[in-house]
Design a protein around this motif. Structure first.
Motif, PDB file in Angstrom:
ATOM      1  N   SER A 279     -60.106 -61.124 -76.739  1.00 29.68           N
ATOM      2  CA  SER A 279     -59.350 -61.587 -75.450  1.00 29.68           C
ATOM      3  C   SER A 279     -59.565 -60.479 -74.366  1.00 29.68           C
ATOM      4  O   SER A 279     -60.218 -59.510 -74.954  1.00 29.68           O
ATOM      5  CB  SER A 279     -57.743 -61.579 -75.968  1.00 29.68           C
ATOM      6  N   PRO A 280     -59.185 -60.563 -73.282  1.00 23.73           N
ATOM      7  CA  PRO A 280     -59.595 -59.904 -72.091  1.00 23.73           C
ATOM      8  C   PRO A 280     -58.897 -58.564 -72.455  1.00 23.73           C
ATOM      9  O   PRO A 280     -57.619 -58.514 -72.901  1.00 23.73           O
ATOM     10  CB  PRO A 280     -59.126 -60.514 -70.759  1.00 23.73           C
ATOM     11  N   PRO A 281     -59.276 -57.370 -71.878  1.00 25.49           N
ATOM     12  CA  PRO A 281     -58.727 -56.107 -72.354  1.00 25.49           C
ATOM     13  C   PRO A 281     -57.485 -55.948 -71.250  1.00 25.49           C
ATOM     14  O   PRO A 281     -56.574 -55.296 -71.629  1.00 25.49           O
ATOM     15  CB  PRO A 281     -59.985 -55.049 -72.032  1.00 25.49           C
ATOM     16  N   ILE A 282     -57.675 -56.627 -69.996  1.00 26.63           N
ATOM     17  CA  ILE A 282     -56.571 -56.773 -68.891  1.00 26.63           C
ATOM     18  C   ILE A 282     -56.285 -58.094 -68.666  1.00 26.63           C
ATOM     19  O   ILE A 282     -57.153 -58.926 -68.724  1.00 26.63           O
ATOM     20  CB  ILE A 282     -56.922 -55.947 -67.760  1.00 26.63           C
ATOM     21  N   PRO A 283     -55.183 -58.151 -68.795  1.00 24.90           N
ATOM     22  CA  PRO A 283     -54.624 -59.820 -68.853  1.00 24.90           C
ATOM     23  C   PRO A 283     -55.170 -60.404 -67.446  1.00 24.90           C
ATOM     24  O   PRO A 283     -55.062 -59.907 -66.369  1.00 24.90           O
ATOM     25  CB  PRO A 283     -52.903 -59.837 -68.906  1.00 24.90           C
ATOM     26  N   ILE A 284     -55.487 -61.625 -67.538  1.00 26.83           N
ATOM     27  CA  ILE A 284     -56.052 -62.433 -66.669  1.00 26.83           C
ATOM     28  C   ILE A 284     -55.062 -63.704 -66.092  1.00 26.83           C
ATOM     29  O   ILE A 284     -54.754 -64.337 -66.892  1.00 26.83           O
ATOM     30  CB  ILE A 284     -57.490 -63.033 -66.786  1.00 26.83           C
ATOM     31  N   VAL A 285     -54.584 -63.612 -64.843  1.00 23.65           N
ATOM     32  CA  VAL A 285     -53.805 -64.869 -64.553  1.00 23.65           C
ATOM     33  C   VAL A 285     -54.496 -65.619 -63.585  1.00 23.65           C
ATOM     34  O   VAL A 285     -54.700 -65.297 -62.380  1.00 23.65           O
ATOM     35  CB  VAL A 285     -52.708 -64.218 -63.911  1.00 23.65           C
ATOM     36  N   HIS A 286     -54.581 -66.791 -63.556  1.00 23.40           N
ATOM     37  CA  HIS A 286     -55.018 -67.815 -62.766  1.00 23.40           C
ATOM     38  C   HIS A 286     -54.082 -67.974 -61.589  1.00 23.40           C
ATOM     39  O   HIS A 286     -52.829 -68.000 -61.901  1.00 23.40           O
ATOM     40  CB  HIS A 286     -55.350 -68.999 -63.420  1.00 23.40           C
ATOM     41  N   ALA A 287     -54.809 -68.462 -60.571  1.00 21.72           N
ATOM     42  CA  ALA A 287     -54.040 -68.649 -59.291  1.00 21.72           C
ATOM     43  C   ALA A 287     -52.794 -69.492 -59.628  1.00 21.72           C
ATOM     44  O   ALA A 287     -51.497 -69.424 -59.021  1.00 21.72           O
ATOM     45  CB  ALA A 287     -54.513 -69.184 -58.290  1.00 21.72           C
ATOM     46  N   VAL A 288     -52.806 -70.660 -60.370  1.00 18.76           N
ATOM     47  CA  VAL A 288     -51.825 -71.547 -60.512  1.00 18.76           C
ATOM     48  C   VAL A 288     -50.747 -70.932 -61.094  1.00 18.76           C
ATOM     49  O   VAL A 288     -49.572 -71.214 -60.856  1.00 18.76           O
ATOM     50  CB  VAL A 288     -52.387 -72.856 -61.548  1.00 18.76           C
ATOM     51  N   ALA A 289     -51.130 -70.133 -62.339  1.00 16.67           N
ATOM     52  CA  ALA A 289     -50.012 -69.577 -62.798  1.00 16.67           C
ATOM     53  C   ALA A 289     -49.077 -68.548 -62.061  1.00 16.67           C
ATOM     54  O   ALA A 289     -48.000 -68.235 -62.055  1.00 16.67           O
ATOM     55  CB  ALA A 289     -50.339 -68.835 -64.470  1.00 16.67           C
ATOM     56  N   PHE A 290     -50.054 -67.779 -61.270  1.00 16.72           N
ATOM     57  CA  PHE A 290     -49.527 -66.869 -60.366  1.00 16.72           C
ATOM     58  C   PHE A 290     -48.408 -67.542 -59.145  1.00 16.72           C
ATOM     59  O   PHE A 290     -47.439 -66.892 -59.132  1.00 16.72           O
ATOM     60  CB  PHE A 290     -50.646 -66.131 -59.637  1.00 16.72           C
ATOM     61  N   TYR A 291     -48.941 -68.422 -58.811  1.00 14.81           N
ATOM     62  CA  TYR A 291     -48.145 -69.092 -57.836  1.00 14.81           C
ATOM     63  C   TYR A 291     -46.839 -69.820 -58.486  1.00 14.81           C
ATOM     64  O   TYR A 291     -45.557 -69.833 -57.783  1.00 14.81           O
ATOM     65  CB  TYR A 291     -48.823 -70.198 -56.889  1.00 14.81           C
ATOM     66  N   TYR A 292     -47.086 -70.510 -59.528  1.00 14.49           N
ATOM     67  CA  TYR A 292     -45.810 -70.826 -60.586  1.00 14.49           C
ATOM     68  C   TYR A 292     -44.800 -69.733 -60.405  1.00 14.49           C
ATOM     69  O   TYR A 292     -43.597 -69.962 -60.151  1.00 14.49           O
ATOM     70  CB  TYR A 292     -46.335 -71.486 -61.750  1.00 14.49           C
TER      71      TYR A 292
END
Ligand code: HEM
Ligand code: SF4
Ligand code: SF4
Ligand code: SF4
Lengths: 447, 215
Positions: free
Chosen positions: A292-305
């Motif tokens: 899994s990524p060492p630093i969490p990744i947030v996609h724009a859709v989840a971010f805008y949500y």
């Protein structure tokens, strides 16, 4: 088993044509057996030995459905014409065969994983197509335009040969543009310890710079502590993941994550791109053994949500008229953001007209998985094979199609042109910027 | 002849079937260990969720879309597995030699279940000959697998009704059953063994790793 009859218009692809001339059968045999023995193992074997040849997966594939159910586009056929032959002949195949393999795996499959959802055994045909791509990439049998993006990644760590000074210039220019709306907006470069590192894909500074201005406004209105890197590592896209050059893929992903670590951020938020999310969240960390990524990744859709749901961003004026959406496979079927996308669409649109099928069952736009990056030689068949999705768009009667993915954006534009749908194609942030409320104190002062 | 096929050969068939199946599964699992990512992508919860949605008829969108195939497929597989295990004739033999027995299904019902299996095979054969996609991925081995599956049931049906040459048909029937058992681990009939694993992997990848679903 008789070979499949596949009728295709001849396509000139300079790199593939050249490679076909120089590949030797010894090279081919060696690479095929190496990849199959060392990189695939039992997973491939089990898939091949379990597939009961029932053809149920064909119903999943938009290539098959868009081409009047042409057998040569069915998922199981794609496996038959590539992997089965390689296994049966133990790698003893010729260059023309490898060229056809590349054509099938790179230009006629989006590795969208829809067929996996339709096989009663859950056989992951997209995985097998990636194995074929891996073999082709090791033999340098890759469509020219795609290889060019991979070369760019390898040499510059971004997809579009963007030079370091161009990158910084573009960001500063877009900061000024954003200040036209919100004078206090800032696009902070290299801010160590910020909460968020925002990363984008190579084509953004190159062709779609206004998106960088948009995010600058959005971040200011939402009051977030963010930064962007001034160094290589800003590009989160990864064409090498799709060409099959996993060594370059790993370098790109590693640098992206290391840049975030250098900036000591808490999370990476990425722009609206599907494959970039796949690379950063799944394929990259898996290949690198991190899981899994060492630093969490947030996609724009989840971010805008999150921004809309929490009220950090308020909607002042919803977009009028019917609007529909393309569900990008890499963040919906393969990342589960479907209901969040529906939520934000409803939040900013008066009349969000959903697709049928929708969510994780939606069809691919036929641009993803690298097919659009295979370039102009392969465009005609790509657009022709998106017919089924063009019909779905038409049925909605929407004036705008929202595409929270760069590949989808370009692919859907081609669909709109090709099928004369007369619809606009927009990123979600473009709708959001128009619909959201800009608080009084942030607005420019009247002179 | 009858003594041989109904005696030692039954033993041999079951030993090969069970031993072969265990070997195949062991082989797969030990190979899977080499792929360090595989198990780390897996979760029991999501594996079971996937299985629940694919072993219960009409519990996923795709099955709802093709009702006829789904009904045939389930009827075929249920009858295929239950008929031989709960057939009175088989249980009598088992009782005679081992003194164990369990619930049996009435012969009349078993007769119909046999017909369903044969009909299922005919349906699959028809698809193989007519559906262009299926036809394109069919070769001799696919017909052979269908024959291996159908033969025990066809001969069982003939023997039960004593249509002709009872003794010969019975011997062929027993042989056919043994061939089927032996074939399961070593042909694509091994889908019976691997179904659980391929589903578990895809279900986990979609559900656990990718936060989506596979139905
Ligand atoms: C419990 C274990 C089993 C499971 C879960 C299973 C599952 C499946 C599935 C998912 C298919 C795909 C097509 C369809 O849905 O009908 C299939 C086809 C088939 N299975 Fe099974 N199966 C099992 C056991 C068996 C056994 C024991 C046999 C025979 C010895 C068998 C013979 C067949 C045949 C002949 C087909 C059709 C192939 C064709 O299309 O020609 N199955 N099975
Ligand atoms: S992965 Fe997508 S494009 Fe490729 S064969 Fe499957 S359904 Fe078709
Ligand atoms: S649906 Fe699955 S088992 Fe059937 S042909 Fe396709 S991959 Fe093979
Ligand atoms: S381009 Fe868009 S729809 Fe197509 S594969 Fe990517 S994410 Fe899927």
């Amino acid at each position: 088993m008789k070979p499949t009859i596949a009728i295709r218009e001849p396509v000139v692809d300079d790199l593939m044509d050249q490679t076909e001339k120089i590949l030797t059968e010894e090279q081919i045999e060696k690479v095929i057996n190496e990849v199959i023995d060392q990189e695939t193992g039992v997973r491939l074997q089990t898939y091949v030995n379990t597939c009961i040849h029932c053809g149920l997966c064909s119903e999943a594939c938009h290539w098959f459905l868009s081409n009047d159910r042409d057998v040569s586009f069915a998922p199981v056929t794609k496996v038959k014409d590539t992997i089965w032959v390689m296994l049966e002949k133990k790698g003893k195949v010729d260059a023309a065969f490898i060229k056809r393999c590349s054509q099938i795996a790179h230009t006629e499959c989006n590795v969208c994983r829809r067929c996996g959802m339709y096989c009663p055994f859950g056989i992951d045909i997209a995985y097998m197509m990636l194995v074929v791509r891996r073999i082709c990439a090791k033999l340098e049998m890759v469509p020219l335009y795609l290889q060019d993006t991979v070369n760019s990644h390898a040499a510059t760590m971004n997809q579009m040969w963007v030079k370091p000074d161009e990158w910084i210039d573009t960001l500063q220019w877009q900061e000024e543009e954003a200040q036209g709306y919100v004078p206090s907006a800032r696009l902070p470069l290299e801010k160590e310890g910020a909460e968020i590192m925002y990363s984008v894909i190579g084509p953004e500074p190159k062709f779609l710079a206004q998106l960088l201005g948009n995010i600058t406004v959005i971040m200011k209105v939402a009051g977030l502590d963010w930064t962007m890197p001034a160094t290589a590592g800003w590009d989160n896209s990864n064409m090498a993941m799709y060409s099959g050059d996993f060594e370059v893929m790993a370098r790109v992903e590693r640098l992206h994550h290391e840049t975030a670590q250098r900036l000591k951020v808490k999370k990476i938020v990425m722009g609206e791109c599907g494959h970039a999310f796949r690379g950063g969240e799944y394929d990259g960390p898996t290949w690198l053994g991190w899981m899994s990524p060492p630093i969490p990744i947030v996609h724009a859709v989840a971010f805008y949500y999150d921004l809309i749901k929490s009220g950090r961003i308020k909607i002042a004026k919803k977009v009028e008229g019917p609007v529909t959406v393309q569900y990008p496979c890499n963040i919906i079927r393969n990342a589960g953001l479907g209901s969040k996308l529906q939520y934000i669409m409803n939040a900013v649109c008066e009349d969000f007209v959903d697709l049928i099928p929708n969510d994780r069952h939606a069809y691919c736009c036929n641009a993803g998985g690298d097919t659009i990056n295979c370039g102009p030689p392969w465009k005609k068949i790509r657009v022709q094979s998106a017919k089924i999705q063009s019909e779905n768009f038409k049925r909605t009667g929407a004036h705008t199609i929202v595409t929270p993915c760069h590949n989808c954006h370009s692919g859907v534009e081609d669909i709109v042109d090709g099928y004369k749908l007369g619809m606009h194609v927009k990123f979600f942030s473009e709708l959001l910027i128009e619909a959201m409320e800009i608080p009084e104190h942030l607005k420019p002062k009247e002179e | 002849m009858y003594e041989f096929v109904s005696g030692p050969l039954v033993w041999i068939a079951f030993i090969i079937f069970i031993g072969g199946s265990l070997y195949k599964i062991y082989n797969m699992l030990s190979g899977a260990k080499k792929d360090i990512t595989l198990f780390r992508h897996m979760s029991l919860k999501h594996s079971l969720a996937s299985l629940v949605h694919w072993v219960i008829p009409f519990n996923n969108q795709y099955m709802q879309k093709r009702p006829i195939f789904t009904i045939v497929s389930f009827a075929f597989h249920i009858c295929l597995i239950l008929t031989p295990v709960f057939l009175l004739g088989h249980l009598v033999l088992l009782d005679e030699s081992w003194n164990i027995s369990w619930f049996n299904i009435p012969d009349k019902v078993a007769d119909w279940m046999t017909i369903i299996v044969i009909a299922g095979c005919i349906f699959y054969l028809y698809r193989r000959l007519t559906d262009p996609v299926v036809k394109n991925v069919t070769d001799g081995s696919d017909y052979l697998l269908l024959a291996i599956t159908a033969l025990p049931f066809i001969t069982g049906f003939i023997a039960y009704h004593q249509l002709f040459a009872y003794k010969t048909i019975l011997i062929i029937h027993i042989l056919a059953g043994e061939i089927m058992l032996i074939a399961i681990p070593f042909t694509r009939l091994s889908h019976m063994l691997f179904f659980v694993f391929t589903r578990a992997l895809f279900g986990s990848e979609q559900g656990y790793w990718k936060h989506s679903k596979d139905w």
